[in-house]
Every structure is written in structure tokens, then in C-alpha cells.
Write a protein that holds these residues in place. Structure first.
Motif, mmCIF file in Angstrom:
data_model
loop_
_atom_site.group_PDB
_atom_site.id
_atom_site.type_symbol
_atom_site.label_atom_id
_atom_site.label_comp_id
_atom_site.label_asym_id
_atom_site.label_seq_id
_atom_site.Cartn_x
_atom_site.Cartn_y
_atom_site.Cartn_z
ATOM 1 N N GLU A 1 1.489 -5.761 5.192
ATOM 2 C CA GLU A 1 0.883 -5.754 6.527
ATOM 3 C C GLU A 1 0.105 -7.032 6.833
ATOM 4 O O GLU A 1 -0.129 -7.340 8.006
ATOM 5 C CB GLU A 1 -0.067 -4.555 6.640
ATOM 6 C CG GLU A 1 0.652 -3.223 6.547
ATOM 7 C CD GLU A 1 -0.336 -2.069 6.490
ATOM 8 O OE1 GLU A 1 -0.953 -1.775 7.522
ATOM 9 O OE2 GLU A 1 -0.486 -1.471 5.406
ATOM 10 N N CYS B 1 3.179 1.930 2.974
ATOM 11 C CA CYS B 1 4.280 0.984 3.236
ATOM 12 C C CYS B 1 5.379 1.008 2.185
ATOM 13 O O CYS B 1 6.493 0.579 2.457
ATOM 14 C CB CYS B 1 3.745 -0.446 3.312
ATOM 15 S SG CYS B 1 2.786 -0.809 4.793
ATOM 16 N N CYS C 1 0.832 -1.215 0.000
ATOM 17 C CA CYS C 1 0.000 0.000 0.000
ATOM 18 C C CYS C 1 0.863 1.260 0.000
ATOM 19 O O CYS C 1 2.078 1.211 0.191
ATOM 20 C CB CYS C 1 -0.945 -0.010 1.189
ATOM 21 S SG CYS C 1 -0.202 0.531 2.749
ATOM 22 N N CYS D 1 -3.159 -4.840 2.043
ATOM 23 C CA CYS D 1 -1.733 -4.547 1.912
ATOM 24 C C CYS D 1 -0.947 -5.820 2.190
ATOM 25 O O CYS D 1 -1.022 -6.393 3.275
ATOM 26 C CB CYS D 1 -1.304 -3.454 2.883
ATOM 27 S SG CYS D 1 0.490 -3.199 2.876
HETATM 28 ZN ZN LIG Z 1 0.743 -1.259 3.881
#
Ligand SMILES: [Zn+2]
Length: 260
Positions: free
Chosen positions: A231, A175, A172, A228
Motif C-alpha cells: 500500500e 493485502c 499486511c 504495508c
Molecule cells: Zn496492505
């Protein structure tokens, strides 16, 4: 676990279209590819990858064909009957170097795009019987892989106003840290990618860039999974693995016409 119960994040691209994003689960590969690694280029055993791909094809209902992804804008179009005496008459492991694939009902095959942080894009015009995949990493997105695949779909008979798209799990915009100069370079071509990490440094939002390209081309129906990969460890993530000093596998976006 039976293959047709493979855990897949399914998306709705229209009547007669099966589409979704695989997860790490449901395959035969050991760590660090555990377990449904669908990528042949990541040092996993090829026999295990092929076994995993068979599970993906069973879920999809059609043989899933993959390309050798090269971070470009090339498109392979499969628009003729590919059935040979032994089933699908194409190279089993790769249909060639390309980052996007288009198939019509005549080909009667499924398509797959391999990722582990790059953006997997699935597309379908169910009424025209045209499906497609695109692999949108930083370079391919900046160079125009999304307009390239949409152009090939239109040439194959799709109406872009009718196309439904799904933007799959990917790193994402909070990140994906990059040097500030790289952020600026990519944002010249794709302004929607300009982003900042959750810790305040330069970043790129590739899913936002894909979404902007789709909207600019007139694709009105865009489903964003919003997952994501860095994550959420249900998916493979190249960046998460690299931080841990490890390699990892590839999951796939899959799409096929199943009631053509
Ligand atoms: Zn992310």
C-alpha cells in the motif's frame, strides 16, 4: 544527498544499537530499482547495488553484511573479530545461505536483511552486545525462522526477556491474498497468520505471525512499524511490482552495535 542523511525509518532497540529500515530513496539505481536497491538477485547492476550498500553501511556506522536468503531457518553467527588487513575479512556480497544473522560485539559488523513484502525482523540485546536479523517470509515463518534466530541469540549470550525487536514494513494481512488451502496450512504452524483480505478472500498476516512467535519466546518489547509495502510505495513491493508486470528492488532492515 549525503549517505548519513539517508531516509531511514529508524527504530530504538536500546542504548548503543543503531537500527532501521531503508526506503526506496537515496540510492543510485534507475527504474525499476529506483533508487536504493540493496538486493543483488534482482537483475540490477551489481556495481550500483554495492554503491547503495555502501550508503547503507555509512548510515549504519558499520559495514552491513548480508546473506543469501533461501526461505529457510538457517542462522549464520558472527562472533569473532572479522577485521582483516583490508577491513572486514568476509565475502563482500554474502556471508552464506541463511535467513537469519546474529552478530556479537566481537565481530564489530552490521547486519542487513533484504525484503520486498516478506517481514524484516531486527533484534538486539544491547546489554549482552548481541544483535540479529531475520527474513520471515511465508515459508521461513511457518518453518520457524523466528524461534531459530532467538535460539541462536540466546546461545550467543542474549537474554530473551531483555531482547528488543522491531517488525518492519511488509505486506499486511489485508493485502496478502493466498489460496484458502495455503492459509489453512500455514495457520496450523502459525495460527496468528490466519487472515482475510480487505476484499474478503483468504489471506496471511505474516507480521502478526512474527509478533506471536516473539511473544511466545518471551520477547516483551516488540515495535511494530505497521507499514504495508503493497500500500505504501515508499518501499519496494514484489507483489505490487508483479501486478504491474515489472520487477523491483529490495530494501533492508539494518542493525549494528555502534558503541560496543
Ligand atoms: Zn496492505
Amino acid at each position: 544527498m549525503t549517505a548519513d542523511r539517508l531516509p531511514v525509518l529508524e527504530v530504538d532497540l536500546g542504548p548503543g544499537v543503531r537500527a532501521g529500515f531503508t526506503t526506496r530513496a537515496g540510492g543510485v539505481s534507475p527504474s525499476p530499482w529506483d533508487s536504493l536497491n540493496l538486493g543483488l538477485g534482482v537483475h540490477d547492476d551489481a556495481a550500483r547495488v554495492r554503491a547503495n550498500r555502501r550508503r547503507a553501511s555509512t548510515w549504519l556506522g558499520r559495514p552491513a553484511l548480508f546473506s543469501t536468503q533461501v526461505h529457510g531457518t538457517g542462522v549464520v553467527v558472527l562472533d569473532r573479530d572479522l577485521a582483516g588487513p583490508d577491513g572486514v575479512d568476509v565475502p563482500a556480497d554474502s556471508v552464506g545461505d541463511a535467513d537469519a544473522l546474529v552478530a556479537t560485539g566481537a565481530a564489530d559488523v552490521g547486519l542487513g536483511v533484504l525484503v520486498a513484502d516478506c517481514v524484516p525482523v531486527l533484534l538486539a540485546d544491547a546489554a549482552a552486545g548481541v544483535v540479529a536479523t531475520a527474513h520471515a517470509g511465508r515459508r521461513g515463518l511457518a518453518e520457524g525462522v523466528v524461534p531459530a534466530v532467538l535460539g541462536a541469540m540466546a546461545a550467543a549470550g542474549a537474554d530473551l526477556r531483555r531482547v528488543r525487536a522491531a517488525v518492519g514494513p511488509a505486506v499486511c494481512g489485508s493485502c496478502y491474498e493466498v489460496p484458502a488451502t495455503m492459509r489453512d496450512e500455514v495457520a496450523v504452524a502459525r495460527p496468528a497468520t490466519w487472515s482475510t483480505t480487505s476484499w474478503g478472500t483468504a489471506a496471511l498476516d505474516l507480521p502478526a505471525g512474527v509478533g506471536a512467535d516473539l511473544e511466545a519466546a518471551g520477547v516483551a518489547s516488540v515495535e511494530r512499524t505497521g507499514v504495508c509495502t503493497v500500500e505504501d510505495d515508499r518501499w519496494f513491493s514484489h507483489r505490487r511490482a508483479t501486478r504491474a508486470g515489472a520487477t523491483t528492488g529490495r530494501f533492508a532492515g539494518l542493525v549494528a552495535l555502534v558503541s560496543a
